[in-house]
Motif scaffolding. Structure first.
Motif, mmCIF file in Angstrom:
data_model
loop_
_atom_site.group_PDB
_atom_site.id
_atom_site.type_symbol
_atom_site.label_atom_id
_atom_site.label_comp_id
_atom_site.label_asym_id
_atom_site.label_seq_id
_atom_site.Cartn_x
_atom_site.Cartn_y
_atom_site.Cartn_z
ATOM 1 N N ARG A 1 -3.640 2.214 -6.972
ATOM 2 C CA ARG A 1 -3.558 2.961 -5.716
ATOM 3 C C ARG A 1 -4.526 4.145 -5.721
ATOM 4 O O ARG A 1 -5.005 4.581 -4.676
ATOM 5 N N LYS A 2 -4.831 4.626 -6.941
ATOM 6 C CA LYS A 2 -5.772 5.739 -7.062
ATOM 7 C C LYS A 2 -7.220 5.283 -6.881
ATOM 8 O O LYS A 2 -8.106 6.094 -6.615
ATOM 9 N N SER A 3 -7.436 3.995 -7.049
ATOM 10 C CA SER A 3 -8.806 3.468 -7.012
ATOM 11 C C SER A 3 -9.127 2.906 -5.634
ATOM 12 O O SER A 3 -9.390 1.711 -5.468
ATOM 13 N N ILE A 4 -9.088 3.762 -4.636
ATOM 14 C CA ILE A 4 -9.272 3.318 -3.253
ATOM 15 C C ILE A 4 -10.628 2.637 -3.055
ATOM 16 O O ILE A 4 -10.757 1.681 -2.298
ATOM 17 N N THR A 5 -11.639 3.100 -3.760
ATOM 18 C CA THR A 5 -12.981 2.528 -3.581
ATOM 19 C C THR A 5 -13.057 1.088 -4.071
ATOM 20 O O THR A 5 -13.992 0.369 -3.731
ATOM 21 N N LYS A 6 -12.080 0.667 -4.856
ATOM 22 C CA LYS A 6 -12.085 -0.693 -5.381
ATOM 23 C C LYS A 6 -11.172 -1.623 -4.580
ATOM 24 O O LYS A 6 -10.825 -2.701 -5.025
ATOM 25 N N TYR A 7 -10.802 -1.200 -3.396
ATOM 26 C CA TYR A 7 -9.816 -1.959 -2.620
ATOM 27 C C TYR A 7 -10.246 -3.392 -2.338
ATOM 28 O O TYR A 7 -9.443 -4.313 -2.395
ATOM 29 N N GLU A 8 -11.521 -3.602 -2.050
ATOM 30 C CA GLU A 8 -11.971 -4.956 -1.761
ATOM 31 C C GLU A 8 -11.786 -5.865 -2.968
ATOM 32 O O GLU A 8 -11.383 -7.011 -2.847
ATOM 33 N N GLU A 9 -12.072 -5.317 -4.140
ATOM 34 C CA GLU A 9 -11.916 -6.110 -5.356
ATOM 35 C C GLU A 9 -10.452 -6.449 -5.604
ATOM 36 O O GLU A 9 -10.122 -7.484 -6.159
ATOM 37 N N TRP B 1 0.829 -1.212 0.000
ATOM 38 C CA TRP B 1 0.000 0.000 0.000
ATOM 39 C C TRP B 1 0.863 1.262 0.000
ATOM 40 O O TRP B 1 0.507 2.268 -0.605
ATOM 41 N N ASP B 2 2.012 1.209 0.680
ATOM 42 C CA ASP B 2 2.892 2.382 0.731
ATOM 43 C C ASP B 2 4.078 2.266 -0.224
ATOM 44 O O ASP B 2 5.145 2.803 -0.003
#
Length: 349
Positions: A158-166, A68-69
Motif C-alpha cells: 500500500r506504501k508503494s503507490i507508484t508500483k500499482y500497475e505492477e 485498497w482501503d
C-alpha cells in the motif's frame, strides 16, 4: 460410495510447495469423506472449498487479499450440473465461509419467495451478510478474516503507490482463486470457486468467482451420457469478458478428445479472443472434469498460463490424495500466450 474430488489453490507463483500440498490434500480428504458418508457432490464441493477457505495460506475466506482501503471482500460461487442452478455471493466481509452462502443460494433457486418473487442468484455486501446470518451461517468480525500474511502484504504494498500497475500482475500474490470439481455416486457433477480477489483491488470490485459463466460451470448432457465441470482462476476481468468457464465446459462436453478441446478453447476463446485483443499478458488457469455417466469413468484436466498451479485429487477408491505442482518450463515467460496443461486419464469411480 464411489465418487471423485479435485481441488486447486490457484494459478500463480507457488512459493511453498509443502504448504499448498498439505492444503490440497486436506481439502480432498474432507470432500471424499463427505461422499463416503453418503453426501452429494454439492456437499463434497462445499466442504472441500471450506477447507481451502479456512487455510490462511490461500486467497479465499481467511487470508483473502485486502482491498485498497484495507477491507476483506470475498467472492464465491457454486453450480450444480444436474439442475443447472447457480449461486454466488460477492463483496462479503464477515461470512466465515462464503462458499456455504453460495451453496445455499444455489439450492434455493428453484423455490419462489413469498408472493411469487424470484429468488436471488447473486447476493452482495450487507444484504449477503444479513441473509447469511438469517440462515444460520457463521458470522465473524471482518478483522477475524484478515491473516497476518495478508495484513503484512497490504502494509508493504500500500506504501508503494507508484508500483500499482505492477501489483495487478500475479507477481505479488503467490496464488489466486481456489476451486473444486466433484462427482458423486449418482453421477451428479458440481463445481465451485472462492476468492479474495486481486491485491489492493478497488473496493466493490466483483471478480469471476461470483460471475455466472466465468468462475465455474457444470452441466450434464443426457443425450450422450456426458457431463463436465470446471473452476477457473486468474485475471477475473479477462475470464468474465470471455465467459471462459462456460465456454470450456461446453467445448469439453461435445469433444472427441478432451486434451485437444481444452487447448483449443484456451487458444481461440481466451488467449486470442477478440475481447482481449489488446492484452499481451493473460494469466489464467482451470481445473476440469469430463465424466461419462454410462461407463462411470472420465478424465481430469488442468491448464494454466502462469508460472505454476497446485492441485490435488482423490477418488473414494483411493486411500490418499494425489498432489500435482504443474510448472511453466523455465525457458518460457509467465502470462505469454503459452499454455501448460496436464491430465489424468480414466478416473474410475
Amino acid at each position: 460410495m464411489p465418487g471423485f474430488v479435485a481441488v486447486h489453490t490457484g494459478a500463480g507463483n507457488c512459493i511453498d510447495e509443502t504448504l499448498y500440498k498439505n492444503v490440497c490434500k486436506e481439502a480432498c480428504i474432507q470432500g471424499v469423506n463427505a461422499l463416503q458418508n453418503g453426501g452429494s457432490a454439492l456437499d463434497a464441493c462445499e466442504l472441500a472449498i471450506m477447507t481451502l477457505e479456512n487455510s490462511c495460506a490461500t486467497n479465499a475466506g481467511l487470508g483473502s487479499n485486502l482491498t485498497w482501503d484495507r477491507r476483506v471482500e470475498c467472492d464465491a460461487c457454486i453450480m450444480d450440473g444436474g439442475s443447472l442452478q447457480f449461486g454466488a455471493c460477492t463483496n462479503v466481509s464477515d461470512v466465515k465461509n462464503p462458499i456455504s452462502l453460495a451453496r445455499h443460494i444455489c439450492e434455493k433457486q428453484s423455490n419462489l419467495l413469498s408472493f411469487g418473487r424470484i429468488p436471488p442468484m447473486v447476493l452482495s455486501g450487507k444484504g449477503a451478510s444479513a441473509y447469511a446470518k438469517e440462515i444460520g451461517l457463521r458470522i465473524v468480525p471482518m478483522e477475524h478474516m484478515i491473516s497476518v500474511k495478508a495484513a503484512k502484504s497490504y502494509d508493504h504494498y500500500r506504501k508503494s503507490i507508484t508500483k500499482y500497475e505492477e501489483m495487478n500482475q500475479l507477481k505479488l500474490s503467490p496464488l489466486d482463486t481456489v476451486g473444486a470439481v466433484c462427482v458423486d455416486a449418482e453421477g451428479s457433477i458440481v463445481s465451485g470457486c472462492s476468492s479474495g480477489g486481486l491485491l489492493l483491488k478497488v473496493s466493490g470490485r466483483i471478480g469471476q468467482a461470483a460471475t455466472y459463466g466465468a468462475g465455474c460451470w457444470a452441466m450434464i448432457d443426457e443425450s450422450n451420457c456426458m457431463s463436465a465441470a470446471t473452476c477457473t482462476t486468474g485475471n477475473g476481468e479477462y475470464l468474465m469478458k470471455t465467459l471462459f468457464a462456460k465456454e470450456l465446459v461446453e467445448d469439453l462436453i461435445n469433444c472427441n478428445c478432451p486434451i485437444t478441446s481444452q487447448h483449443q478453447t484456451y487458444q481461440k476463446k481466451l488467449l486470442n479472443s477478440p475481447f482481449l485483443a489488446k492484452q499481451t499478458e493473460i494469466h489464467a488457469g482451470s481445473l476440469s472434469i469430463i465424466y461419462n455417466t454410462a461407463s462411470n469413468d472420465g478424465d481430469l484436466l488442468w491448464a494454466h498460463t502462469t508460472n505454476s498451479m497446485c492441485l490435488g485429487f482423490q477418488s473414494t477408491k483411493q486411500k490418499k490424495p494425489k498432489f500435482v505442482l504443474s510448472k511453466l518450463p523455465p525457458n518460457l515467460s509467465c502470462g505469454t500466450k503459452t499454455i501448460v496443461s496436464g491430465h489424468h486419464f480414466k478416473l474410475s469411480y
